[in-house]
Design a protein around this motif. Structure first.
Motif, PDB file in Angstrom:
ATOM      1  N   THR A   1      33.985  13.228  19.902  1.00  0.00           N
ATOM      2  CA  THR A   1      34.745  13.661  18.729  1.00  0.00           C
ATOM      3  C   THR A   1      34.994  15.162  18.766  1.00  0.00           C
ATOM      4  O   THR A   1      36.095  15.628  18.452  1.00  0.00           O
ATOM      5  CB  THR A   1      33.983  13.276  17.448  1.00  0.00           C
ATOM      6  OG1 THR A   1      33.686  11.870  17.476  1.00  0.00           O
ATOM      7  CG2 THR A   1      34.803  13.569  16.207  1.00  0.00           C
ATOM      8  N   VAL A   2      33.982  15.927  19.147  1.00  0.00           N
ATOM      9  CA  VAL A   2      34.136  17.386  19.259  1.00  0.00           C
ATOM     10  C   VAL A   2      35.237  17.734  20.264  1.00  0.00           C
ATOM     11  O   VAL A   2      36.114  18.561  19.994  1.00  0.00           O
ATOM     12  CB  VAL A   2      32.796  18.031  19.679  1.00  0.00           C
ATOM     13  CG1 VAL A   2      32.998  19.488  20.086  1.00  0.00           C
ATOM     14  CG2 VAL A   2      31.788  17.929  18.550  1.00  0.00           C
ATOM     15  N   LEU A   3      35.208  17.085  21.420  1.00  0.00           N
ATOM     16  CA  LEU A   3      36.204  17.385  22.444  1.00  0.00           C
ATOM     17  C   LEU A   3      37.585  16.884  22.046  1.00  0.00           C
ATOM     18  O   LEU A   3      38.602  17.492  22.400  1.00  0.00           O
ATOM     19  CB  LEU A   3      35.759  16.792  23.780  1.00  0.00           C
ATOM     20  CG  LEU A   3      34.518  17.468  24.369  1.00  0.00           C
ATOM     21  CD1 LEU A   3      34.028  16.727  25.600  1.00  0.00           C
ATOM     22  CD2 LEU A   3      34.796  18.926  24.718  1.00  0.00           C
ATOM     23  N   SER A   4      37.630  15.799  21.306  1.00  0.00           N
ATOM     24  CA  SER A   4      38.904  15.314  20.782  1.00  0.00           C
ATOM     25  C   SER A   4      39.547  16.365  19.887  1.00  0.00           C
ATOM     26  O   SER A   4      40.742  16.668  20.003  1.00  0.00           O
ATOM     27  CB  SER A   4      38.686  14.014  20.004  1.00  0.00           C
ATOM     28  OG  SER A   4      39.858  13.616  19.325  1.00  0.00           O
ATOM     29  N   LEU A   5      38.753  16.962  19.008  1.00  0.00           N
ATOM     30  CA  LEU A   5      39.249  18.034  18.142  1.00  0.00           C
ATOM     31  C   LEU A   5      39.714  19.237  18.951  1.00  0.00           C
ATOM     32  O   LEU A   5      40.784  19.799  18.713  1.00  0.00           O
ATOM     33  CB  LEU A   5      38.134  18.470  17.182  1.00  0.00           C
ATOM     34  CG  LEU A   5      37.983  17.738  15.867  1.00  0.00           C
ATOM     35  CD1 LEU A   5      36.650  18.098  15.231  1.00  0.00           C
ATOM     36  CD2 LEU A   5      39.120  18.074  14.910  1.00  0.00           C
ATOM     37  N   LYS A   6      38.897  19.646  19.919  1.00  0.00           N
ATOM     38  CA  LYS A   6      39.211  20.834  20.719  1.00  0.00           C
ATOM     39  C   LYS A   6      40.465  20.638  21.555  1.00  0.00           C
ATOM     40  O   LYS A   6      41.298  21.540  21.688  1.00  0.00           O
ATOM     41  CB  LYS A   6      38.041  21.169  21.652  1.00  0.00           C
ATOM     42  CG  LYS A   6      36.890  21.895  21.013  1.00  0.00           C
ATOM     43  CD  LYS A   6      35.971  22.475  22.066  1.00  0.00           C
ATOM     44  CE  LYS A   6      36.593  23.662  22.774  1.00  0.00           C
ATOM     45  NZ  LYS A   6      35.649  24.320  23.718  1.00  0.00           N
ATOM     46  N   GLN A   7      40.575  19.452  22.156  1.00  0.00           N
ATOM     47  CA  GLN A   7      41.659  19.204  23.097  1.00  0.00           C
ATOM     48  C   GLN A   7      42.917  18.650  22.434  1.00  0.00           C
ATOM     49  O   GLN A   7      43.966  18.570  23.094  1.00  0.00           O
ATOM     50  CB  GLN A   7      41.184  18.225  24.184  1.00  0.00           C
ATOM     51  CG  GLN A   7      39.955  18.681  24.955  1.00  0.00           C
ATOM     52  CD  GLN A   7      40.182  19.962  25.723  1.00  0.00           C
ATOM     53  OE1 GLN A   7      41.297  20.244  26.167  1.00  0.00           O
ATOM     54  NE2 GLN A   7      39.145  20.756  25.883  1.00  0.00           N
ATOM     55  N   GLY A   8      42.823  18.270  21.163  1.00  0.00           N
ATOM     56  CA  GLY A   8      43.972  17.671  20.506  1.00  0.00           C
ATOM     57  C   GLY A   8      44.367  16.353  21.128  1.00  0.00           C
ATOM     58  O   GLY A   8      45.548  16.060  21.335  1.00  0.00           O
ATOM     59  N   LEU A   9      43.358  15.525  21.442  1.00  0.00           N
ATOM     60  CA  LEU A   9      43.597  14.254  22.117  1.00  0.00           C
ATOM     61  C   LEU A   9      42.667  13.197  21.539  1.00  0.00           C
ATOM     62  O   LEU A   9      41.447  13.374  21.538  1.00  0.00           O
ATOM     63  CB  LEU A   9      43.349  14.405  23.621  1.00  0.00           C
ATOM     64  CG  LEU A   9      43.760  13.229  24.494  1.00  0.00           C
ATOM     65  CD1 LEU A   9      45.273  13.175  24.638  1.00  0.00           C
ATOM     66  CD2 LEU A   9      43.107  13.321  25.867  1.00  0.00           C
ATOM     67  N   ILE A  10      43.221  12.103  21.054  1.00  0.00           N
ATOM     68  CA  ILE A  10      42.420  11.014  20.492  1.00  0.00           C
ATOM     69  C   ILE A  10      42.095  10.020  21.603  1.00  0.00           C
ATOM     70  O   ILE A  10      43.004   9.418  22.193  1.00  0.00           O
ATOM     71  CB  ILE A  10      43.189  10.277  19.369  1.00  0.00           C
ATOM     72  CG1 ILE A  10      43.715  11.263  18.315  1.00  0.00           C
ATOM     73  CG2 ILE A  10      42.298   9.208  18.742  1.00  0.00           C
ATOM     74  CD1 ILE A  10      42.664  11.942  17.506  1.00  0.00           C
ATOM     75  N   PRO A  11      40.811   9.815  21.923  1.00  0.00           N
ATOM     76  CA  PRO A  11      40.473   8.817  22.945  1.00  0.00           C
ATOM     77  C   PRO A  11      40.770   7.414  22.430  1.00  0.00           C
ATOM     78  O   PRO A  11      40.649   7.139  21.233  1.00  0.00           O
ATOM     79  CB  PRO A  11      38.976   9.034  23.171  1.00  0.00           C
ATOM     80  CG  PRO A  11      38.477   9.668  21.918  1.00  0.00           C
ATOM     81  CD  PRO A  11      39.617  10.488  21.384  1.00  0.00           C
ATOM     82  N   PRO A  12      41.141   6.505  23.304  1.00  0.00           N
ATOM     83  CA  PRO A  12      41.565   5.183  22.838  1.00  0.00           C
ATOM     84  C   PRO A  12      40.411   4.208  22.646  1.00  0.00           C
ATOM     85  O   PRO A  12      39.267   4.483  23.018  1.00  0.00           O
ATOM     86  CB  PRO A  12      42.464   4.705  23.976  1.00  0.00           C
ATOM     87  CG  PRO A  12      41.813   5.299  25.199  1.00  0.00           C
ATOM     88  CD  PRO A  12      41.316   6.658  24.762  1.00  0.00           C
ATOM     89  N   THR A  13      40.745   3.058  22.086  1.00  0.00           N
ATOM     90  CA  THR A  13      39.892   1.884  22.152  1.00  0.00           C
ATOM     91  C   THR A  13      40.350   1.103  23.372  1.00  0.00           C
ATOM     92  O   THR A  13      41.433   0.505  23.373  1.00  0.00           O
ATOM     93  CB  THR A  13      40.023   1.007  20.896  1.00  0.00           C
ATOM     94  OG1 THR A  13      39.672   1.783  19.744  1.00  0.00           O
ATOM     95  CG2 THR A  13      39.118  -0.208  20.985  1.00  0.00           C
ATOM     96  N   ALA A  14      39.556   1.131  24.441  1.00  0.00           N
ATOM     97  CA  ALA A  14      39.926   0.444  25.672  1.00  0.00           C
ATOM     98  C   ALA A  14      39.762  -1.065  25.502  1.00  0.00           C
ATOM     99  O   ALA A  14      39.089  -1.541  24.577  1.00  0.00           O
ATOM    100  CB  ALA A  14      39.076   0.948  26.831  1.00  0.00           C
TER     101      ALA A  14
END
Length: 402
Positions: free
Chosen positions: A343-356
């Motif tokens: 979640t932290v990296l999602s915020l930093k990178q502006g990228l939402i990881p998916p539900t695979a």
């Protein structure tokens, strides 16, 4: 409003990789690390799939003379803690007055298994002299405090799958209170032992193939292993030493269902999410993303969806919700920390990881689950959910730095 707590260090080892960078690369790519279970081919286990740490050699991280004292879950905890401390740019003197709060759902199961095998199967009259200090649930926090020279409060929390979120919440409270300025918090688990796998098998919640959270054809969870650790600091302390601040823990929320040992309550989960929002002084409409507990079980997914709708109302339809367990499996007491880092990296990178592995939405699962592909989006606030057996819930609100 309470001052948020800064996240200045990240450390992770999981089935996706042995570092934060490797984990994030896989998450961003939507690459699942779920594979056929290995290491138990000669047993009668019916467990088919697992998310096991790959390309890991204990000797690459620890001297052989030390390994006799380190259960696999303690090894993972130390690997992640080392990376988090290095990422935070901390030296030993910085850590002396800090805290180490570590969560685990299982503790030293590898040590227990070896011990019982020697006693009951091999009929040995003696066990390893360090069986107790190696296998005790507090072993990881003790080992971290000794290696890093942490002389402040150090202990282990256990609340099943919410353990590491509870550990982070406890560390946040200690920093807010002024007890410490800095803490290492997170969780570690290594559940791949014959006895523990037989126990999970008996629960009938394991998927026979892969993990498909929120999908109509989901068949259960897939066990994972590893550790996630974060360095937390008061905002003042972090700024004073010129630390790089990855994100902020802006709020924490905890609750208990007080209803059923394995069947989750949407009301209990909703109380924890609302408490995190209230603690962060966030309106529901300010949250853009939720890293869901998302186990892929029949019980959790519609219950969590209902809880999100209860808390967020009309805004729920605009939320992005994904389960990274679809890629790294359910790492039990480590899950919350691994997912917090995501979640932290999602915020930093502006990228939402998916539900695979997502196919089509299951009954009662009617949100946007970011199916199969990551999504680029700049946003400011997220929640990371952990809901455990026993109805023990812990939610973290995570915000970008201003």
């Amino acid at each position: 409003m309470r001052q948020p707590v800064a996240i200045t260090g990240l450390g992770c080892i999981s089935s996706l990789g042995n570092s934060v960078a490797d984990n994030w690369a896989a998450l961003a790519d939507g690459s699942s690390a779920i594979r056929p279970l290995s290491g138990f081919e000669e047993t009668d286990l019916k467990v088919a799939s697992a998310a096991q740490v790959q390309n890991y050699s204990p000797e690459a991280y620890f001297q052989s003379s030390r390994l006799g004292l380190l259960d696999r879950h303690s090894q993972f905890a130390l690997v992640a803690a080392r990376e988090a401390v290095e990422d935070a740019g901390l030296d030993p003197p910085d850590l002396a007055a800090s805290a180490a709060i570590i969560g685990t759902g299982c503790g030293g199961k590898e040590t227990d298994e070896i011990t019982y095998q020697k006693l009951y199967q091999e009929q040995k009259p003696r066990v390893h002299p360090f069986t107790i200090p190696r296998g005790m649930p507090s072993a990881a926090s003790s080992q971290i405090s000794m290696e890093l020279g942490i002389q402040g409060p150090s202990f282990t929390l256990s609340s099943a799958c919410a353990s590491s979120n509870h550990a982070v919440a406890q560390a946040v409270l200690m920093i807010r209170s002024g007890m410490v300025d800095l803490a290492i918090a997170g969780g570690a688990d290594a559940p791949f032992t014959y006895g523990l796998l037989k126990s999970w098998e008996a629960l009938r919640v394991l998927s026979p193939d892969t993990c498909r959270p929120f999908s109509a054809d989901r068949k259960g969870l897939v066990l994972g292993e590893g550790a996630g650790m974060v360095v937390l600091e008061s905002l003042e302390h972090a700024r004073r030493r010129g630390a790089v601040i990855h994100a902020l823990i802006s709020g924490i929320g905890m609750s208990a269902d007080a209803s059923h040992i394995t069947d989750p309550s949407s009301e209990g989960a909703a109380r924890a999410m609302q408490a995190a929002l209230d603690d962060a002084a966030l309106a529901a409409e300010e949250v853009a993303y939720i890293n869901a507990h998302g186990t892929g079980t029949r019980q959790n997914d519609p219950s969590e969806t209902a809880a999100i709708r209860q808390v967020f109302g009309n805004h729920a339809g605009k939320l992005l919700v994904s389960s990274s367990k679809s890629m790294h499996g359910h790492a039990l007491g480590a899950a919350g920390a691994i997912e917090l880092i995501a979640t932290v990296l999602s915020l930093k990178q502006g990228l939402i990881p998916p539900t695979a592995n997502f196919t089509s939405a299951g009954e009662g699962c009617d949100l946007d689950y970011v199916a199969n592909r990551s999504l680029e989006m700049e946003y400011d606030h997220a929640l990371s959910n952990s809901f455990a057996f026993g109805g023990l819930n812990a939610v973290l609100a995570v915000s970008r730095t201003s």
